[in-house]
Design a protein around this motif. Structure first.
Motif, PDB file in Angstrom:
ATOM      1  N   GLY A  95      50.812  64.180 -17.595  1.00  0.00           N
ATOM      2  CA  GLY A  95      51.489  62.917 -17.328  1.00  0.00           C
ATOM      3  C   GLY A  95      52.286  62.898 -16.034  1.00  0.00           C
ATOM      4  N   LEU A  96      52.363  64.015 -15.340  1.00  0.00           N
ATOM      5  CA  LEU A  96      53.133  64.073 -14.100  1.00  0.00           C
ATOM      6  C   LEU A  96      52.458  63.236 -13.024  1.00  0.00           C
ATOM      7  CD1 LEU A  96      53.945  67.902 -14.003  1.00  0.00           C
ATOM      8  CD2 LEU A  96      55.464  66.047 -14.741  1.00  0.00           C
ATOM      9  N   ARG A  97      53.278  62.549 -12.241  1.00  0.00           N
ATOM     10  CA  ARG A  97      52.767  61.761 -11.127  1.00  0.00           C
ATOM     11  C   ARG A  97      53.461  62.219  -9.854  1.00  0.00           C
ATOM     12  NH1 ARG A  97      49.541  61.384 -14.196  1.00  0.00           N
ATOM     13  NH2 ARG A  97      48.670  59.582 -15.297  1.00  0.00           N
ATOM     14  N   PHE A  98      52.713  62.231  -8.778  1.00  0.00           N
ATOM     15  CA  PHE A  98      53.224  62.706  -7.501  1.00  0.00           C
ATOM     16  C   PHE A  98      53.339  61.557  -6.512  1.00  0.00           C
ATOM     17  CE2 PHE A  98      50.992  66.270  -9.467  1.00  0.00           C
ATOM     18  CZ  PHE A  98      51.961  67.264  -9.424  1.00  0.00           C
ATOM     19  N   GLU A  99      54.359  61.659  -5.669  1.00  0.00           N
ATOM     20  CA  GLU A  99      54.467  60.759  -4.526  1.00  0.00           C
ATOM     21  C   GLU A  99      54.552  61.626  -3.276  1.00  0.00           C
ATOM     22  OE1 GLU A  99      59.295  60.082  -5.068  1.00  0.00           O
ATOM     23  OE2 GLU A  99      57.866  58.522  -5.681  1.00  0.00           O
ATOM     24  N   TYR A 100      54.248  61.031  -2.136  1.00  0.00           N
ATOM     25  CA  TYR A 100      54.105  61.813  -0.911  1.00  0.00           C
ATOM     26  C   TYR A 100      54.978  61.229   0.189  1.00  0.00           C
ATOM     27  CZ  TYR A 100      50.201  63.774  -3.454  1.00  0.00           C
ATOM     28  OH  TYR A 100      49.449  64.393  -4.415  1.00  0.00           O
ATOM     29  N   GLY A 101      55.692  62.136   0.886  1.00  0.00           N
ATOM     30  CA  GLY A 101      56.566  61.729   1.966  1.00  0.00           C
ATOM     31  C   GLY A 101      55.788  61.368   3.216  1.00  0.00           C
ATOM     32  N   ALA A 102      56.529  61.024   4.252  1.00  0.00           N
ATOM     33  CA  ALA A 102      55.914  60.578   5.504  1.00  0.00           C
ATOM     34  C   ALA A 102      55.001  61.638   6.100  1.00  0.00           C
ATOM     35  CB  ALA A 102      57.002  60.200   6.502  1.00  0.00           C
ATOM     36  N   HIS A 103      55.298  62.912   5.838  1.00  0.00           N
ATOM     37  CA  HIS A 103      54.494  63.993   6.390  1.00  0.00           C
ATOM     38  C   HIS A 103      53.569  64.618   5.352  1.00  0.00           C
ATOM     39  CE1 HIS A 103      56.737  63.812  10.143  1.00  0.00           C
ATOM     40  NE2 HIS A 103      57.840  63.749   9.421  1.00  0.00           N
ATOM     41  N   GLY A 104      53.391  63.926   4.218  1.00  0.00           N
ATOM     42  CA  GLY A 104      52.434  64.368   3.223  1.00  0.00           C
ATOM     43  C   GLY A 104      52.946  65.368   2.218  1.00  0.00           C
ATOM     44  N   LYS A 105      54.240  65.705   2.275  1.00  0.00           N
ATOM     45  CA  LYS A 105      54.764  66.682   1.318  1.00  0.00           C
ATOM     46  C   LYS A 105      54.948  66.008  -0.039  1.00  0.00           C
ATOM     47  CE  LYS A 105      58.207  70.328   0.788  1.00  0.00           C
ATOM     48  NZ  LYS A 105      59.343  71.057   1.381  1.00  0.00           N
ATOM     49  N   PRO A 106      54.373  66.607  -1.107  1.00  0.00           N
ATOM     50  CA  PRO A 106      54.458  65.964  -2.419  1.00  0.00           C
ATOM     51  C   PRO A 106      55.812  66.177  -3.092  1.00  0.00           C
ATOM     52  CG  PRO A 106      53.230  68.002  -2.591  1.00  0.00           C
ATOM     53  CD  PRO A 106      53.542  67.823  -1.130  1.00  0.00           C
ATOM     54  N   ALA A 107      56.152  65.235  -3.961  1.00  0.00           N
ATOM     55  CA  ALA A 107      57.338  65.324  -4.814  1.00  0.00           C
ATOM     56  C   ALA A 107      56.986  64.668  -6.138  1.00  0.00           C
ATOM     57  CB  ALA A 107      58.535  64.631  -4.168  1.00  0.00           C
ATOM     58  N   LEU A 108      57.726  65.007  -7.178  1.00  0.00           N
ATOM     59  CA  LEU A 108      57.490  64.379  -8.472  1.00  0.00           C
ATOM     60  C   LEU A 108      58.016  62.947  -8.457  1.00  0.00           C
ATOM     61  CD1 LEU A 108      58.315  67.106 -11.153  1.00  0.00           C
ATOM     62  CD2 LEU A 108      56.103  66.034 -10.705  1.00  0.00           C
ATOM     63  N   ALA A 109      57.170  62.007  -8.847  1.00  0.00           N
ATOM     64  CA  ALA A 109      57.605  60.623  -8.954  1.00  0.00           C
ATOM     65  C   ALA A 109      58.685  60.517 -10.026  1.00  0.00           C
ATOM     66  CB  ALA A 109      56.417  59.731  -9.301  1.00  0.00           C
ATOM     67  N   GLY A 110      59.751  59.820  -9.724  1.00  0.00           N
ATOM     68  CA  GLY A 110      60.851  59.676 -10.676  1.00  0.00           C
ATOM     69  C   GLY A 110      61.850  60.800 -10.627  1.00  0.00           C
ATOM     70  N   GLY A 111      61.668  61.748  -9.707  1.00  0.00           N
ATOM     71  CA  GLY A 111      62.627  62.837  -9.559  1.00  0.00           C
ATOM     72  C   GLY A 111      62.217  64.081 -10.312  1.00  0.00           C
ATOM     73  N   GLY A 112      62.766  65.190  -9.888  1.00  0.00           N
ATOM     74  CA  GLY A 112      62.449  66.477 -10.505  1.00  0.00           C
ATOM     75  C   GLY A 112      62.742  67.594  -9.544  1.00  0.00           C
ATOM     76  N   PRO A 113      62.348  68.801  -9.885  1.00  0.00           N
ATOM     77  CA  PRO A 113      62.635  69.939  -9.019  1.00  0.00           C
ATOM     78  C   PRO A 113      61.881  69.857  -7.705  1.00  0.00           C
ATOM     79  CG  PRO A 113      61.136  70.576 -10.778  1.00  0.00           C
ATOM     80  CD  PRO A 113      61.599  69.196 -11.104  1.00  0.00           C
ATOM     81  N   SER A 114      62.440  70.517  -6.689  1.00  0.00           N
ATOM     82  CA  SER A 114      61.714  70.713  -5.441  1.00  0.00           C
ATOM     83  C   SER A 114      60.633  71.755  -5.685  1.00  0.00           C
ATOM     84  CB  SER A 114      62.655  71.207  -4.345  1.00  0.00           C
ATOM     85  OG  SER A 114      63.724  70.299  -4.146  1.00  0.00           O
ATOM     86  N   PHE A 115      59.490  71.596  -5.024  1.00  0.00           N
ATOM     87  CA  PHE A 115      58.420  72.572  -5.209  1.00  0.00           C
ATOM     88  C   PHE A 115      57.554  72.624  -3.972  1.00  0.00           C
ATOM     89  CE2 PHE A 115      56.691  68.555  -6.679  1.00  0.00           C
ATOM     90  CZ  PHE A 115      55.404  68.544  -6.158  1.00  0.00           C
ATOM     91  N   ASN A 116      56.827  73.737  -3.853  1.00  0.00           N
ATOM     92  CA  ASN A 116      55.900  73.921  -2.760  1.00  0.00           C
ATOM     93  C   ASN A 116      54.846  74.929  -3.192  1.00  0.00           C
ATOM     94  OD1 ASN A 116      55.646  75.267   0.492  1.00  0.00           O
ATOM     95  ND2 ASN A 116      55.162  73.166  -0.002  1.00  0.00           N
ATOM     96  N   LEU A 117      53.617  74.714  -2.772  1.00  0.00           N
ATOM     97  CA  LEU A 117      52.499  75.584  -3.142  1.00  0.00           C
ATOM     98  C   LEU A 117      51.834  76.118  -1.885  1.00  0.00           C
ATOM     99  CD1 LEU A 117      49.803  75.008  -5.848  1.00  0.00           C
ATOM    100  CD2 LEU A 117      49.086  75.523  -3.515  1.00  0.00           C
ATOM    101  N   ALA A 118      51.412  77.372  -1.949  1.00  0.00           N
ATOM    102  CA  ALA A 118      50.660  77.984  -0.861  1.00  0.00           C
ATOM    103  C   ALA A 118      49.540  78.822  -1.461  1.00  0.00           C
ATOM    104  CB  ALA A 118      51.559  78.866   0.002  1.00  0.00           C
ATOM    105  N   ASP A 119      48.442  78.952  -0.716  1.00  0.00           N
ATOM    106  CA  ASP A 119      47.338  79.776  -1.200  1.00  0.00           C
ATOM    107  C   ASP A 119      46.655  80.462  -0.036  1.00  0.00           C
ATOM    108  OD1 ASP A 119      44.494  78.180  -0.699  1.00  0.00           O
ATOM    109  OD2 ASP A 119      46.231  76.865  -0.805  1.00  0.00           O
TER     110      ASP A 119
END
Length: 252
Positions: free
Chosen positions: A75-99
Motif C-alpha cells: 500500500g505504500l505510495r511514492f512521490e518524487y522530488g524535483a531531482h527524482g529522489k523518492p519519498a513516501l507519500a504522506g510522510g515517513g522516514p528518509s530512505f535511499n537505495l543503492a545497488d
C-alpha cells in the motif's frame, strides 16, 4: 515511529544489506507488492535478469519500509522530488537505495538528509582518467600519492563517498563531482574535506556532514552520508525475520 525491533530511533541511520541472489525464491511474493507503474518499469528492461533485479530491489525496499513504519508494503505510495529522489507519500522516514549488480544497500532514518552508495571491489579501467576528469584536486592528489596496489580501492572509496554525499544533498546527479572533496586514502578517517563556494547554498560547509564506510557484504564497499553530526549507523543483513508477518497482496 513503529517499533517491533524495526523502529528508527532518532539519530540512527539503519542500513539493510542484501545479496539479491539469495532472494530469488521470493521473486513472486516481492513482485506482488509492486504498483502498476513499478511493474511497467520492470518490464522495460530487455534482459530478464535485470527485470528480476529491479523487482527484487523494489520489493525489498517496500518490505523494509513496511516493517519500519508498520504499514502494508503493497500500500505504500511514492512521490518524487524535483531531482527524482523518492519519498513516501504522506510522510515517513528518509530512505535511499543503492545497488551494484546483486549487492543492495537500503538506508533509512527517522528524519534527515541521508544517502548511501555501494560498489563491488574490482579493478577499474581508466580510474586515473576518470578521477582526473571528475574528482576534486585534493582527491586527485591523494589518489596519485597511493601505491599502485591501493589505487583501485582508493578510487572506489572516493566514488562511493561522493555518490552518497550527492544523494544526501538531494540536488541531483548534476552536482559537479569536482567541486567537493572526500577522503580517499585507505585507512584514513572518513570525512568530507571541502565544499566549494559554488555548492555551499545547497550543501553547506564540510563540517555540516557525517560520512561513514561500511563493509558488510563480501567484496563490497558502502558509504553513508548524512547532513548534520551525531549520527550512528546500524547495519543489518536481510534475513527471513524481515519477511515474517509482512502482508503480501496478490496483484495478479
Amino acid at each position: 515511529m513503529h517499533d517491533d525491533g524495526y523502529g528508527l530511533p532518532a539519530g540512527v541511520i539503519r542500513v539493510w544489506f542484501a545479496d539479491l541472489r539469495g532472494l530469488g525464491a521470493r521473486l513472486a511474493d516481492l513482485r506482488a507488492l509492486l504498483s502498476h507503474d513499478e511493474l511497467d518499469r520492470a518490464e522495460r528492461f530487455t534482459m530478464e535478469r535485470l527485470t528480476n533485479r529491479f523487482i527484487l530491489r523494489r520489493g525489498l525496499l517496500r518490505v523494509v519500509l513496511g516493517r519500519c513504519t508498520g504499514r502494508d508494503p503493497a500500500g505504500l505510495r511514492f512521490e518524487y522530488g524535483a531531482h527524482g529522489k523518492p519519498a513516501l507519500a504522506g510522510g515517513g522516514p528518509s530512505f535511499n537505495l543503492a545497488d551494484s549488480e546483486d549487492s543492495v544497500a537500503i538506508a533509512l532514518a527517522a528524519d534527515g538528509r541521508i544517502g548511501v552508495d555501494i560498489e563491488r571491489l574490482r579493478p577499474i579501467e581508466s580510474a586515473d582518467g576518470i578521477s582526473d576528469r571528475f574528482f576534486h584536486p585534493l582527491e586527485c592528489a591523494a589518489l596519485n600519492a597511493l601505491p599502485p596496489d591501493q589505487r583501485n580501492e582508493g578510487f572506489l572509496l572516493g566514488w562511493t563517498r561522493k555518490e552518497a554525499f550527492i544523494k544526501a544533498a538531494g540536488v541531483g546527479l548534476s552536482m559537479p563531482l569536482d567541486q567537493f572533496a572526500v577522503t580517499v586514502t585507505p585507512g584514513d578517517p572518513v570525512a568530507v574535506l571541502a565544499v566549494d563556494e559554488s555548492l555551499r547554498a545547497d550543501a553547506g560547509p564540510p563540517d555540516d556532514w557525517s560520512l561513514f564506510d561500511r563493509r558488510v557484504l563480501p567484496d563490497t564497499i558502502a558509504a553513508v552520508a548524512a547532513r548534520g553530526t551525531g549520527w550512528r549507523v546500524d547495519c543489518r543483513l536481510v534475513d527471513d525475520g524481515l519477511f515474517s508477518r509482512t502482508p503480501l497482496t496478490d496483484r495478479s
